[in-house]
Design a protein around this motif. Structure first.
Motif, PDB file in Angstrom:
ATOM      1  N   ALA A  40       0.833  -1.206   0.000  1.00 25.08           N
ATOM      2  CA  ALA A  40       0.000   0.000   0.000  1.00 25.08           C
ATOM      3  C   ALA A  40       0.868   1.256   0.000  1.00 25.08           C
ATOM      4  CB  ALA A  40      -0.924  -0.010   1.213  1.00 25.08           C
ATOM      5  N   ALA A  41       1.962   1.224   0.762  1.00 22.52           N
ATOM      6  CA  ALA A  41       2.870   2.367   0.788  1.00 22.52           C
ATOM      7  C   ALA A  41       3.488   2.616  -0.580  1.00 22.52           C
ATOM      8  CB  ALA A  41       3.964   2.126   1.833  1.00 22.52           C
ATOM      9  N   GLN A  42       3.888   1.547  -1.252  1.00 21.49           N
ATOM     10  CA  GLN A  42       4.505   1.677  -2.575  1.00 21.49           C
ATOM     11  C   GLN A  42       3.515   2.244  -3.591  1.00 21.49           C
ATOM     12  OE1 GLN A  42       7.668   1.219  -3.528  1.00 21.49           O
ATOM     13  NE2 GLN A  42       7.155   1.782  -5.619  1.00 21.49           N
ATOM     14  N   LEU A  43       2.259   1.826  -3.499  1.00 21.48           N
ATOM     15  CA  LEU A  43       1.249   2.261  -4.462  1.00 21.48           C
ATOM     16  C   LEU A  43       0.811   3.701  -4.247  1.00 21.48           C
ATOM     17  CD1 LEU A  43      -1.040  -0.916  -4.653  1.00 21.48           C
ATOM     18  CD2 LEU A  43       0.421  -0.006  -6.469  1.00 21.48           C
ATOM     19  N   PHE A  44       0.702   4.138  -2.974  1.00 20.87           N
ATOM     20  CA  PHE A  44       0.049   5.415  -2.708  1.00 20.87           C
ATOM     21  C   PHE A  44       0.962   6.496  -2.123  1.00 20.87           C
ATOM     22  CE2 PHE A  44      -3.330   2.254  -2.673  1.00 20.87           C
ATOM     23  CZ  PHE A  44      -4.290   2.862  -3.473  1.00 20.87           C
ATOM     24  N   TYR A  45       2.076   6.113  -1.534  1.00 22.61           N
ATOM     25  CA  TYR A  45       2.896   7.131  -0.873  1.00 22.61           C
ATOM     26  C   TYR A  45       4.329   7.204  -1.386  1.00 22.61           C
ATOM     27  CZ  TYR A  45      -0.907   7.662   2.412  1.00 22.61           C
ATOM     28  OH  TYR A  45      -2.138   7.902   2.956  1.00 22.61           O
ATOM     29  N   LEU A  46       4.922   6.063  -1.708  1.00 24.35           N
ATOM     30  CA  LEU A  46       6.310   6.104  -2.149  1.00 24.35           C
ATOM     31  C   LEU A  46       6.400   6.535  -3.595  1.00 24.35           C
ATOM     32  CD1 LEU A  46       7.655   2.863  -0.418  1.00 24.35           C
ATOM     33  CD2 LEU A  46       7.617   5.206   0.433  1.00 24.35           C
ATOM     34  N   GLY A  47       5.581   5.941  -4.448  1.00 25.98           N
ATOM     35  CA  GLY A  47       5.499   6.341  -5.849  1.00 25.98           C
ATOM     36  C   GLY A  47       6.844   6.353  -6.530  1.00 25.98           C
ATOM     37  N   ASN A  48       7.148   7.469  -7.179  1.00 32.31           N
ATOM     38  CA  ASN A  48       8.410   7.594  -7.912  1.00 32.31           C
ATOM     39  C   ASN A  48       9.582   7.982  -7.027  1.00 32.31           C
ATOM     40  OD1 ASN A  48       7.143   7.018 -10.367  1.00 32.31           O
ATOM     41  ND2 ASN A  48       6.533   9.169 -10.634  1.00 32.31           N
ATOM     42  N   SER A  49       9.312   8.219  -5.725  1.00 32.47           N
ATOM     43  CA  SER A  49      10.402   8.662  -4.861  1.00 32.47           C
ATOM     44  C   SER A  49      11.436   7.584  -4.672  1.00 32.47           C
ATOM     45  CB  SER A  49       9.858   9.080  -3.484  1.00 32.47           C
ATOM     46  OG  SER A  49       9.308   7.970  -2.805  1.00 32.47           O
ATOM     47  N   SER A  50      11.036   6.297  -4.829  1.00 31.80           N
ATOM     48  CA  SER A  50      11.992   5.210  -4.663  1.00 31.80           C
ATOM     49  C   SER A  50      13.066   5.278  -5.733  1.00 31.80           C
ATOM     50  CB  SER A  50      11.265   3.857  -4.723  1.00 31.80           C
ATOM     51  OG  SER A  50      10.627   3.698  -5.977  1.00 31.80           O
ATOM     52  N   ALA A  51      12.665   5.657  -6.967  1.00 28.79           N
ATOM     53  CA  ALA A  51      13.650   5.732  -8.041  1.00 28.79           C
ATOM     54  C   ALA A  51      14.555   6.939  -7.865  1.00 28.79           C
ATOM     55  CB  ALA A  51      12.941   5.812  -9.385  1.00 28.79           C
ATOM     56  N   ALA A  52      13.973   8.016  -7.338  1.00 32.53           N
ATOM     57  CA  ALA A  52      14.746   9.245  -7.221  1.00 32.53           C
ATOM     58  C   ALA A  52      15.707   9.223  -6.056  1.00 32.53           C
ATOM     59  CB  ALA A  52      13.796  10.441  -7.087  1.00 32.53           C
ATOM     60  N   SER A  53      15.255   8.640  -4.923  1.00 37.57           N
ATOM     61  CA  SER A  53      16.072   8.756  -3.730  1.00 37.57           C
ATOM     62  C   SER A  53      16.836   7.517  -3.389  1.00 37.57           C
ATOM     63  CB  SER A  53      15.189   9.139  -2.537  1.00 37.57           C
ATOM     64  OG  SER A  53      14.192   8.190  -2.346  1.00 37.57           O
ATOM     65  N   SER A  54      16.418   6.358  -3.888  1.00 35.28           N
ATOM     66  CA  SER A  54      17.121   5.143  -3.506  1.00 35.28           C
ATOM     67  C   SER A  54      18.175   4.744  -4.507  1.00 35.28           C
ATOM     68  CB  SER A  54      16.119   3.985  -3.338  1.00 35.28           C
ATOM     69  OG  SER A  54      15.597   3.617  -4.598  1.00 35.28           O
ATOM     70  N   GLY A  55      18.051   5.217  -5.729  1.00 30.87           N
ATOM     71  CA  GLY A  55      19.095   4.959  -6.700  1.00 30.87           C
ATOM     72  C   GLY A  55      19.130   3.555  -7.225  1.00 30.87           C
ATOM     73  N   GLY A  56      18.006   2.816  -7.130  1.00 26.16           N
ATOM     74  CA  GLY A  56      17.967   1.483  -7.726  1.00 26.16           C
ATOM     75  C   GLY A  56      18.043   0.374  -6.699  1.00 26.16           C
ATOM     76  N   ASN A  57      17.983  -0.862  -7.233  1.00 26.08           N
ATOM     77  CA  ASN A  57      17.911  -2.039  -6.378  1.00 26.08           C
ATOM     78  C   ASN A  57      19.169  -2.237  -5.533  1.00 26.08           C
ATOM     79  OD1 ASN A  57      16.421  -4.507  -5.658  1.00 26.08           O
ATOM     80  ND2 ASN A  57      18.174  -5.548  -6.568  1.00 26.08           N
TER      81      ASN A  57
END
Length: 531
Positions: free
Chosen positions: A226-243
């Motif tokens: 649920a967090a990934q779908l509604f709150y994290l969104g594209n921020s994972s790609a921007a701030s985490s820098g990948g797998n």
């Protein structure tokens, strides 16, 4: 205030002793369920101590009140006799040990032996005012007054916010933050070393533990999705820098949980490291099995002291909600209140998914239709949902499990108290999603890698947190500190938590009940194979 009275240590004293306790508790605002449990505590302790006592011996009952916490103690002078420890090997039938298992299962009971005195204490609380009602009144009053100030005197509202409201909320949240760390440590370590009381029933506990951990993992997966779908969104790609960066963060979290020294985590407020120390300390105490009762007594008393302080702080929560929400309104940030409707709806959907998966397990394992199960469980689930109290549903849950669901009584008597302690998995879902909602309000973004440590912490807190009213502020303070969210957001987070308490309680009771059903199923399979 303390009241004491001596009784003869005999079975004939049970009626007069329980009546004495019942009459005392009637003077305080205790729930009927707590009164019944207190009388059960007295009865089973007398029965246990009488086994090895001499003729004409006596014991003492004392009752002491601190703030809203009531401690009922029983003292017996003689050889060490701990009613909270089951024998490793015994010729007694399981039925003969049910009374002692009930005493152990009360979970708020502690034992100590000092200078020839056996002391067993049971902690209970005065019946609190319905927190949902008081919070609703505070919330409504803050909104009405805030709208009035915005419309008629906006400059006065700003002045009140800067001169009065903001300083008051800062003082409260600062003090709450100071109390949370010791409460977290003491609650966690206490919940582990007290497991020594129930670990004798290894088969049952192993089955319940598997179910508890399974639902905990399931709740974590639902919360993360649920967090990934509604709150994290594209921020994972921007701030985490990948797998690769994701696993790098997970690795840092795993190795960073081990502190360089014992004192530093408490100075830094590092909750994960504090939980690590509590788990290690609890396991060591569990292994030593009470060889150092003085240390156990210190931890138990310290836990009681800080819990009492926390209760006193949390009793002010309606006022804090009023101050914080009013401050939010006059500052022009009242839109967050309406945004909370969305996160509440999302959390309820996640709860529904969790319930549907549990009902599926009933259909697959027990071969029972979900509708038939809900009909059998409806009495105690409705009580839990309408009162937000697992204790209120205790009697109905017990009777339904034994007489309608055909679960053996010693499984029920053991599982229900244990379930109150361990089955709080809904905490994971609403803590993660509410924290992310508040982070969005403060324009903070998180990657999936940054949320994984938060979910792990929530999994630990769902077990370590005491099952008492007002713990929402306790939980969110820890999560907010880990995520760097300003503590001023606690008022709205706690308001959301209080209104979700009703479905949460019903689901937690359901988790316990379905766990008992699966345990009974497992026991019958073992018995059929043994024939």
């Amino acid at each position: 205030m303390e009241t004491k009275k001596f009784f003869s240590l005999s079975l004939d004293s049970i009626e007069s002793a329980t009546a004495f306790v019942r009459d005392l508790l009637e003077k305080y605002n205790c729930t009927k369920m707590d009164s019944v449990r207190a009388q059960l505590f007295v009865e089973e302790t007398i029965v246990y101590w009488k086994k090895d006592s001499e003729e004409n011996e006596k014991f003492e009952i004392s009752l002491r009140k601190r703030f809203k916490t009531i401690t009922l103690s029983m003292n017996y002078w003689g050889e060490q006799s701990n009613p909270l420890t089951l024998p490793e090997e015994t010729d007694e039938a399981e039925m003969d040990l049910i009374g002692q298992n009930i005493l152990i299962g009360l979970s708020s009971v502690t034992y100590s032996y000092d200078n020839g005195c056996n002391n067993v204490s049971y902690t209970l609380k005065e019946k609190p005012i319905n927190p949902a009602m008081t919070t609703a009144i505070a919330l409504a009053a803050a909104i009405i007054i805030g709208l009035g100030l915005l419309h008629f005197a906006p400059a006065t509202g700003v002045l009140i916010a800067s001169a009065i409201l903001t300083p008051l909320s800062s003082i409260f949240f600062g003090f709450l933050n100071a109390v949370v760390i010791p409460v977290l440590f003491l609650s966690a370590i206490g919940s582990i070393f007290n497991m020594d009381n129930i670990s004798q029933m290894k088969i049952i506990f192993k089955s319940l533990l598997k179910w508890c951990v399974g639902i905990m993992v399931l709740a974590s997966v639902i919360a993360l999705a649920a967090a990934q779908l509604f709150y994290l969104g594209n921020s994972s790609a921007a701030s985490s820098g990948g797998n690769s960066d994701l696993w790098s963060q997970v690795g840092k979290m795993i190795f960073g949980i081990i502190p360089a020294n014992i004192i530093q985590p408490f100075l830094d407020g590092n909750t994960l490291q504090i939980m690590f120390l509590a788990i290690i300390g609890g396991i060591v105490m569990l292994t030593l099995k009470g060889r150092f009762p003085f240390v156990t007594k210190i931890i138990t008393e310290a836990n009681l002291i800080f819990s009492t302080i926390l209760d006193a702080v949390c009793s002010l929560m309606p006022w804090v909600v009023f101050i914080s929400i009013l401050n939010m309104m006059v500052s022009g940030n009242g839109g967050a209140l309406f945004g909370a409707i969305g996160v509440i709806a999302l959390i309820l959907v996640c709860f529904l998914i969790l319930v549907l998966i549990m009902l599926l397990s009933v259909a697959l394992i027990e071969k029972m239709s979900p509708i038939a199960y809900l009909k059998s469980a409806a009495p105690f689930l409705l009580i839990a949902f309408s009162t937000a109290s697992s204790s209120a549903s205790f009697a109905s849950h017990n009777a339904t499990a034994i007489f309608k669901q055909d679960i053996r009584d010693y499984v029920v008597n053991f599982s229900i108290p244990v379930g109150v302690l361990f089955n709080k998995q809904t905490v994971i879902i609403y803590m993660v999603l509410t924290s992310l909602f508040m982070a969005g309000y403060y324009q903070m973004t998180f990657s999936i890698g940054e949320i994984i440590p938060v979910i792990i912490l929530c999994m630990i807190l769902s077990v370590a947190c005491p099952p008492t009213p007002g713990m929402g502020a306790f939980l969110f303070t820890i999560a907010f500190n880990l995520m760097g969210i300003p503590l001023e957001g606690l008022a709205l987070a706690v308001s959301i938590d209080i209104f979700l308490d009703y479905p949460c309680t019903a689901i937690q009771v359901m988790i316990t009940n379905i766990g008992m059903l699966h345990t009974e199923h497992m026991l019958r399979i073992k018995e059929s194979k043994a024939i």
